[in-house]
Scaffold this active site. Structure first.
Site, mmCIF file in Angstrom:
data_model
loop_
_atom_site.group_PDB
_atom_site.id
_atom_site.type_symbol
_atom_site.label_atom_id
_atom_site.label_comp_id
_atom_site.label_asym_id
_atom_site.label_seq_id
_atom_site.Cartn_x
_atom_site.Cartn_y
_atom_site.Cartn_z
ATOM 1 N N PRO A 66 4.367 31.414 3.550
ATOM 2 C CA PRO A 66 4.253 30.360 4.705
ATOM 3 C C PRO A 66 5.449 30.280 5.641
ATOM 4 C CG PRO A 66 4.523 29.186 2.496
ATOM 5 C CD PRO A 66 4.320 30.533 2.318
ATOM 6 N N TYR B 142 8.068 34.433 16.205
ATOM 7 C CA TYR B 142 7.494 32.889 15.794
ATOM 8 C C TYR B 142 6.401 32.327 16.650
ATOM 9 C CZ TYR B 142 7.895 28.348 13.454
ATOM 10 O OH TYR B 142 7.386 27.197 12.854
ATOM 11 N N HIS C 90 5.568 22.292 20.831
ATOM 12 C CA HIS C 90 7.274 22.518 20.536
ATOM 13 C C HIS C 90 7.858 23.765 21.208
ATOM 14 C CE1 HIS C 90 7.235 19.924 16.893
ATOM 15 N NE2 HIS C 90 6.776 19.196 17.753
ATOM 16 N N TYR D 37 14.290 24.500 9.282
ATOM 17 C CA TYR D 37 14.124 25.468 8.193
ATOM 18 C C TYR D 37 15.284 25.336 7.777
ATOM 19 C CZ TYR D 37 9.492 27.325 9.962
ATOM 20 O OH TYR D 37 8.145 27.350 10.371
ATOM 21 N N LYS E 232 2.579 31.875 9.683
ATOM 22 C CA LYS E 232 1.754 32.788 10.165
ATOM 23 C C LYS E 232 0.219 32.847 9.705
ATOM 24 C CE LYS E 232 4.224 34.476 13.303
ATOM 25 N NZ LYS E 232 4.135 33.548 14.221
HETATM 26 P P1 FAD Z 1 -9.665 29.783 3.881
HETATM 27 O O1 FAD Z 1 -9.064 28.667 4.580
HETATM 28 O O2 FAD Z 1 -9.199 30.167 2.495
HETATM 29 O O3 FAD Z 1 -11.026 29.673 3.805
HETATM 30 C C1 FAD Z 1 -12.058 30.516 3.143
HETATM 31 C C2 FAD Z 1 -13.362 29.554 2.717
HETATM 32 O O4 FAD Z 1 -14.072 30.419 1.958
HETATM 33 C C3 FAD Z 1 -12.910 28.473 1.980
HETATM 34 O O5 FAD Z 1 -13.519 27.158 2.366
HETATM 35 C C4 FAD Z 1 -13.598 28.780 0.399
HETATM 36 O O6 FAD Z 1 -14.149 27.484 -0.294
HETATM 37 C C5 FAD Z 1 -14.805 29.604 0.870
HETATM 38 N N1 FAD Z 1 -15.230 30.652 -0.214
HETATM 39 C C6 FAD Z 1 -14.429 31.397 -1.018
HETATM 40 N N2 FAD Z 1 -15.345 32.102 -1.662
HETATM 41 C C7 FAD Z 1 -16.275 31.786 -1.594
HETATM 42 C C8 FAD Z 1 -17.533 32.248 -1.915
HETATM 43 N N3 FAD Z 1 -17.495 33.270 -2.843
HETATM 44 N N4 FAD Z 1 -18.678 32.132 -1.300
HETATM 45 C C9 FAD Z 1 -18.729 31.312 -0.168
HETATM 46 N N5 FAD Z 1 -17.726 30.610 0.379
HETATM 47 C C10 FAD Z 1 -16.419 31.084 -0.266
HETATM 48 N N6 FAD Z 1 -0.275 28.813 6.339
HETATM 49 C C11 FAD Z 1 0.446 28.335 6.799
HETATM 50 O O7 FAD Z 1 0.794 29.016 8.299
HETATM 51 N N7 FAD Z 1 1.446 27.104 6.783
HETATM 52 C C12 FAD Z 1 1.005 26.544 5.560
HETATM 53 O O8 FAD Z 1 1.711 25.686 5.292
HETATM 54 C C13 FAD Z 1 0.196 27.080 4.576
HETATM 55 N N8 FAD Z 1 -0.225 26.501 3.276
HETATM 56 C C14 FAD Z 1 -0.868 26.778 2.560
HETATM 57 C C15 FAD Z 1 -1.302 26.323 1.486
HETATM 58 C C16 FAD Z 1 -2.104 27.000 0.611
HETATM 59 C C17 FAD Z 1 -2.493 26.278 -0.979
HETATM 60 C C18 FAD Z 1 -3.059 27.805 0.807
HETATM 61 C C19 FAD Z 1 -4.073 28.427 -0.075
HETATM 62 C C20 FAD Z 1 -2.941 28.655 2.084
HETATM 63 C C21 FAD Z 1 -1.833 27.835 3.045
HETATM 64 N N9 FAD Z 1 -1.586 28.426 4.171
HETATM 65 C C22 FAD Z 1 -0.645 28.176 5.151
HETATM 66 C C23 FAD Z 1 -2.371 29.653 4.758
HETATM 67 C C24 FAD Z 1 -3.437 29.231 5.484
HETATM 68 O O9 FAD Z 1 -4.047 28.014 5.208
HETATM 69 C C25 FAD Z 1 -4.706 30.235 5.613
HETATM 70 O O10 FAD Z 1 -4.074 31.499 6.044
HETATM 71 C C26 FAD Z 1 -5.726 30.009 6.213
HETATM 72 O O11 FAD Z 1 -6.415 28.929 5.427
HETATM 73 C C27 FAD Z 1 -6.809 31.192 6.230
HETATM 74 O O12 FAD Z 1 -8.003 30.896 6.871
HETATM 75 P P2 FAD Z 1 -9.471 31.429 6.209
HETATM 76 O O13 FAD Z 1 -10.530 30.747 6.864
HETATM 77 O O14 FAD Z 1 -9.297 32.945 6.288
HETATM 78 O O15 FAD Z 1 -9.457 31.469 4.621
HETATM 79 C C1 PHB Z 2 3.491 22.942 8.033
HETATM 80 O O1 PHB Z 2 3.576 22.013 8.654
HETATM 81 O O2 PHB Z 2 2.700 22.548 6.901
HETATM 82 C C2 PHB Z 2 4.339 24.192 7.898
HETATM 83 C C3 PHB Z 2 5.160 24.269 9.041
HETATM 84 C C4 PHB Z 2 5.683 25.591 9.252
HETATM 85 C C5 PHB Z 2 5.664 26.458 8.233
HETATM 86 C C6 PHB Z 2 4.768 26.281 7.100
HETATM 87 C C7 PHB Z 2 4.155 25.117 7.082
HETATM 88 O O3 PHB Z 2 6.327 27.675 8.513
#
Ligand code: FAD
Ligand code: PHB
Length: 388
Positions: A292, A383, A72, A200, A296
């Protein structure tokens, strides 16, 4: 069992780190609490910075993203039902890639399988021992049996609710937090996206976002009260509310259909310092959360992995400088992304505790952004992602 780097958490940061280290000849074991199907069913982020795109390519998992993702060149911002465009390509010469976190995670799991990477699912009771010594180890239970994993380093990639951050003594850990008085209600629907770029929208009824996963799959969000419940929102009520908040021409074009996923995410800014304690590193959501609005969260997890991967490769070459400075280096970028996500959240949401003056400030800021190339350049630069 023994490995060089024990990785707690098989989300995007744990899998990406394990994939990069394995390709560099460093062996890892990933311990994940959930099943693979569960991890792959979580609908989360949708937008990749170009730095993340390049990291995924470097890890050898870019092929499907390059074939199926959507670059995009800009986004639309809207204020009181009228939109204007921020042209990233023109302003800063960069793009972002629309490719869902679910797909990134799937590609990483498949790449781990192809390399015979060790990812152990359904582990319980993970505990990190001796992180401040030269001989750390991790214990866990699986199918009722206790296991011990000895290692050189532990990477805490286990998200906000994981065990890694809790392992750092309270006397060492500093926490910074802002909880916002609202959440995002999101739906996924098998309908064509309303536009070919994200919208947005700021509105007096609250923020709305039109996003997408592909040409037949749309992701939409509306701001809701902190204590609102998914059960309060029928699909029709969601579509009606979304239409009210977005530009009129988009509302007219919007194709609606049944939701295939519907959930509410709370909004929070959070940083834990430091991101290293002895031989334990915090990576991604384990160390920080952003609201979100700036897209980021996942991208910050990827930049942490970038710093840690290079630091560990350097350490195995006999130079621990990168490891010693991982926390400082990662946090410098984390705080800038925190600032951007916080400011986008402030710019676009309706705050129940703000008065008429703040409402006018928000309008003035959007008006400034609409008409100032300097302001747009700053937004675009953040962004698409600040350099590593
Ligand atoms: P996570 O994806 O949380 O992965 C951590 C992993 O560790 C998980 O699989 C979990 O099961 C595992 N775990 C946890 N505790 C333990 C343990 N004790 N032992 C073993 N394993 C464990 N970001 C955006 O940019 N846009 C969005 O729209 C957006 N929506 C989101 C919606 C939700 C509900 C959440 C929670 C986050 C969202 N985020 C979004 C943020 C983005 O998804 C996260 O920043 C990203 O997933 C971070 O990745 P990670 O691997 O650090 O953590
Ligand atoms: C999404 O597509 O889930 C999304 C995109 C942009 C954002 C947050 C979520 O800032």
């Amino acid at each position: 069992m023994r490995c060089q780097v024990a990785i707690i958490g098989g989300g995007p940061s744990g899998l990406l780190l394990s994939q990069l280290l394995h390709r560099a000849g460093i062996d890892t074991v990933v311990l994940e609490r959930q099943s693979r199907d569960y991890v792959l069913s979580r609908i989360r982020a949708g937008v990749l910075e170009w730095g993340s795109v390049e990291m995924l390519r470097e890890a050898g998992v870019g092929a499907r993203m390059d074939a199926e993702g959507y670059p995009h060149d800009g986004v639309y911002l809207a204020c009181r039902n009228e939109g204007f465009r921020i042209d990233f390509k023109d302003l800063v010469g960069k793009q972002v890639m629309v490719y869902g976190q679910t797909e990134v995670t799937r590609d990483l799991y498949e790449a781990r399988d192809r390399m015979d990477g060790k990812v152990i699912h359904n582990v319980e009771g993970v505990q990190i021992h001796g992180a401040d010594s030269d001989a750390p180890y991790v214990t866990y239970t699986r199918d009722g049996t206790e296991h011990r994993l000895d290692c050189d380093w532990v990477a805490g990639c286990d998200g906000f609710h994981g065990v890694s951050r809790q392992t750092i003594p309270a006397s060492v850990l500093k926490e910074f937090e802002r909880v916002y008085p609202f959440g995002w209600l999101g739906i996924l629907s098998e309908t064509p996206p309303v536009d070919d770029e994200l919208i947005y929208a700021q509105h007096e009824r609250g923020f709305a976002l039109c996003s997408m996963r592909n040409a037949r799959l749309s992701r939409y969000y509306v701001q809701v009260a902190q204590d609102d419940k998914v059960e309060n929102w029928s699909d029709d009520a969601f579509w009606d509310e979304l239409r009210r908040r977005i530009p009129e021409d988009a509302a007219e074009r919007l194709v609606t259909g049944p939701s295939i996923e519907k959930s509410i995410a709370p909004l929070r800014s959070y940083v834990a310092e430091p991101m290293r304690w002895g031989r334990l590193f915090l990576v991604g959501d384990a160390a920080h959360i952003v609201p979100p609005t700036g897209a980021k969260g996942l991208n910050l997890a990827v930049s942490d992995v970038h710093y840690l991967y290079h630091a560990l490769v350097q350490a195995y070459e006999g130079d621990e400088h990168g490891v010693a400075h991982y926390s400082e280096q990662a946090l410098a970028r984390v705080w800038k992304s925190e600032r951007f996500s916080w400011s986008m959240t402030g710019l676009l949401h309706r705050f129940p505790d703000r008065g008429a003056f703040e409402a006018r400030m928000q309008e003035a800021e959007l008006d400034y952004l609409q008409h100032s190339r300097a302001a747009q350049t700053s937004l675009a630069e953040n962004y698409v992602g600040l350099p590593y």
